[in-house]
Design a protein around this motif. Structure first.
Motif, PDB file in Angstrom:
ATOM      1  N   THR A   1       0.920  -0.930  -0.079  1.00  0.00           N
ATOM      2  CA  THR A   1      -0.028   0.215  -0.103  1.00  0.00           C
ATOM      3  C   THR A   1       1.577   1.621  -0.087  1.00  0.00           C
ATOM      4  O   THR A   1       1.007   1.890  -0.810  1.00  0.00           O
ATOM      5  CB  THR A   1      -1.072  -0.398   1.281  1.00  0.00           C
ATOM      6  OG1 THR A   1      -2.065  -1.425   1.274  1.00  0.00           O
ATOM      7  CG2 THR A   1      -1.709   1.333   1.209  1.00  0.00           C
TER       8      THR A   1
ATOM      9  N   GLU B   1      -0.050  -8.831  -6.861  1.00  0.00           N
ATOM     10  CA  GLU B   1      -0.282 -10.267  -7.035  1.00  0.00           C
ATOM     11  C   GLU B   1       0.096 -11.272  -8.104  1.00  0.00           C
ATOM     12  O   GLU B   1      -0.028 -12.018  -7.929  1.00  0.00           O
ATOM     13  CB  GLU B   1      -2.185 -10.598  -6.942  1.00  0.00           C
ATOM     14  CG  GLU B   1      -2.553  -9.827  -6.095  1.00  0.00           C
ATOM     15  CD  GLU B   1      -4.358  -9.522  -5.821  1.00  0.00           C
ATOM     16  OE1 GLU B   1      -4.811 -10.397  -7.179  1.00  0.00           O
ATOM     17  OE2 GLU B   1      -5.150  -8.842  -4.643  1.00  0.00           O
TER      18      GLU B   1
ATOM     19  N   LYS C   1       0.836 -13.249   0.502  1.00  0.00           N
ATOM     20  CA  LYS C   1       1.440 -13.488  -1.266  1.00  0.00           C
ATOM     21  C   LYS C   1       2.409 -14.622  -1.168  1.00  0.00           C
ATOM     22  O   LYS C   1       2.119 -15.271  -0.927  1.00  0.00           O
ATOM     23  CB  LYS C   1       2.533 -12.077  -1.054  1.00  0.00           C
ATOM     24  CG  LYS C   1       1.394 -10.411  -1.419  1.00  0.00           C
ATOM     25  CD  LYS C   1      -0.048 -11.130  -1.943  1.00  0.00           C
ATOM     26  CE  LYS C   1      -0.708  -9.540  -3.306  1.00  0.00           C
ATOM     27  NZ  LYS C   1      -1.658  -9.005  -1.058  1.00  0.00           N
TER      28      LYS C   1
HETATM   29  C1  PLP Z   1      -2.136  -7.442  -1.317  1.00  0.00           C
HETATM   30  C2  PLP Z   1      -2.486  -5.988  -2.156  1.00  0.00           C
HETATM   31  C3  PLP Z   1      -2.199  -5.477  -2.001  1.00  0.00           C
HETATM   32  C4  PLP Z   1      -0.787  -4.166  -1.050  1.00  0.00           C
HETATM   33  O1  PLP Z   1      -0.994  -5.207   0.192  1.00  0.00           O
HETATM   34  P1  PLP Z   1      -0.440  -4.761   1.421  1.00  0.00           P
HETATM   35  O2  PLP Z   1      -0.615  -5.910   2.624  1.00  0.00           O
HETATM   36  O3  PLP Z   1       0.491  -3.542   1.517  1.00  0.00           O
HETATM   37  O4  PLP Z   1       1.686  -4.957   1.537  1.00  0.00           O
HETATM   38  C5  PLP Z   1      -2.646  -3.907  -3.625  1.00  0.00           C
HETATM   39  N1  PLP Z   1      -3.183  -4.392  -4.443  1.00  0.00           N
HETATM   40  C6  PLP Z   1      -3.329  -5.890  -3.702  1.00  0.00           C
HETATM   41  C7  PLP Z   1      -4.339  -5.879  -5.123  1.00  0.00           C
HETATM   42  C8  PLP Z   1      -3.405  -6.487  -2.691  1.00  0.00           C
HETATM   43  O5  PLP Z   1      -3.807  -7.775  -3.432  1.00  0.00           O
END
Ligand code: PLP
Length: 382
Positions: A73, A189, A215
């Motif tokens: 994020t 992803e 992930k």
């Molecule tokens: C996991 C994810 C994020 C980022 O997530 P963090 O938990 O902040 O690392 C952003 N976009 C998508 C589509 C995700 O699946």
């Protein structure tokens, strides 16, 4: 049908215990490298592993520069800042996504503009974007893309490679070029996914990865910006409090962020990355088994789009309708096999119901039908 699915999933993981949707696996040098970091005392924002991890990810994805941050994020937020998304701007994205994509837009005091997805990629539809722009936007004398109604600037386009399946990048890039939109890829992803032989996240100005615990590989929490040398330099500066290098003085030239990935997390990442090729093989094996399993069922397995090589991070099926979806969710979860529907569309969340949006019929269709299935890396030897 659902009984045999439960049996099939249990056979893959060789257990009668609860089966999660996606659990991390640590079968490499994780302990060794994390303990080494502790012994070195360099557990925080400076250290050899975080520099190494950036180099290794850049090499794996084939981009000139990778910049490590503390989560995906934060990487998205920094990416939009670097794309000069300003307060009041619009950023095109899809309503079928994880909320982080849109949160990052809101952190910039910009607003999402939602267009539909394609059914075969589950990602942002280039033709839906083009149709919306043709009807509602123009390019002004300064080369900005503005809405006809309110002259609001549409600055960037932020597609997401859903479950690791690449969006239709060639078509999307040509729409973005025509309409002067900066392309930023949410590749959170899709580590290990390729579009026409090139790694996702390397097509736009910036691509973003996540190493959250769910992930394909994890640093506990972590993210990465994939970009060119020049933007990478800016990215590192912005995400490390914008400090001007100096032997001992503290001078900062803008409001920066404390987003650097700690060395401790990067050590875990280095150990996980060594196993990524094995993880990817395992996931492809599992995906092919699911596809085979659903061959004669009236559930459609989600498969990689033509010309793409997906990481198959999360396997999924498309049900006939919502009734069948709900029955599948109940039967599997009751049996201790974790399955989940896709995210509630962003346009249904109270803070985005009034956002600008085009028709979203494919997103709504998928929202009612998609179920994700257990997709962790298989046990060794399975
Ligand atoms: C996991 C994810 C994020 C980022 O997530 P963090 O938990 O902040 O690392 C952003 N976009 C998508 C589509 C995700 O699946």
């Amino acid at each position: 049908m659902f009984d045999s699915l439960v049996r099939f999933v249990r056979e893959q993981y060789g257990t009668n215990e609860y089966i999660p949707l996606h659990a991390p696996v640590f079968r490499g040098r994780e302990r060794e490298l994390v303990l080494d970091t502790i012994d070195s005392t360099f557990v925080s924002s400076v250290g050899a592993y975080v520099d190494q991890f950036e180099k290794d990810i850049a090499a794996f994805t084939g981009v000139p520069r990778a910049v490590a941050v503390m989560n995906g994020t934060a990487a998205l937020h920094a990416a939009l800042k670097l794309a000069e998304v300003k307060p009041g701007d619009l950023v095109v994205t899809q309503s079928l996504t994880f909320v982080a994509t849109c949160n990052a837009i809101s952190y910039c005091n910009a607003e999402p503009l939602f267009v539909d997805v394609d059914r075969h990629t589950l990602g942002l539809s280039p033709s839906a974007l083009e149709a919306w722009l043709d009807e509602h936007a123009f390019i002004d004398d300064h080369g900005n893309c503005l809405t006809l109604a309110e002259h609001r600037r549409i600055r960037a386009c932020l597609p997401m490679h859903t479950f690791g399946h690449p969006v239709d990048l060639d078509a999307l890039i040509s729409v973005c070029d025509r309409w002067h939109l900066v392309l930023i890829e949410d590749a959170a992803e899709s580590l290990g996914s390729y579009y026409k032989g090139r790694h996702t996240g390397g097509f736009g100005k910036i691509g973003v990865l996540s190493f959250n615990g769910n992930k394909i590989m994890t640093t506990g929490g972590g993210g990465m910006l994939l970009t060119d040398e020049q933007t990478g330099k800016r990215a590192k500066h912005l995400t490390t409090t914008a400090k001007i290098p100096h032997p001992y003085e503290f001078v900062h030239d803008e409001v920066g962020y404390n987003y650097r990935m700690p060395n401790l997390n990067a050590a875990l990442g280095c150990a996980q990355l060594e196993q990524l090729p094995t993880f990817l093989d395992s996931k492809r094996t599992l995906a092919m088994r699911y596809i085979q399993f659903f061959k004669n069922a009236d559930l459609q397995p989600i498969v990689e789009p033509d010309g793409c090589h997906s990481n198959y991070w999360l396997n999924g099926v498309i049900c006939r309708d919502k009734v069948q979806r709900d029955a599948l969710l109940k039967a599997t979860n009751d049996a201790g096999v974790m399955t989940r529907p896709v995210w509630t569309l962003m346009t249904r969340l109270p803070f985005y119901t009034h956002a600008l949006q085009g028709p979203l019929s494919n997103a709504k269709w998928l929202e009612d039908r998609v179920v994700n299935l257990p997709s962790s890396v298989l046990p060794a030897g399975a």
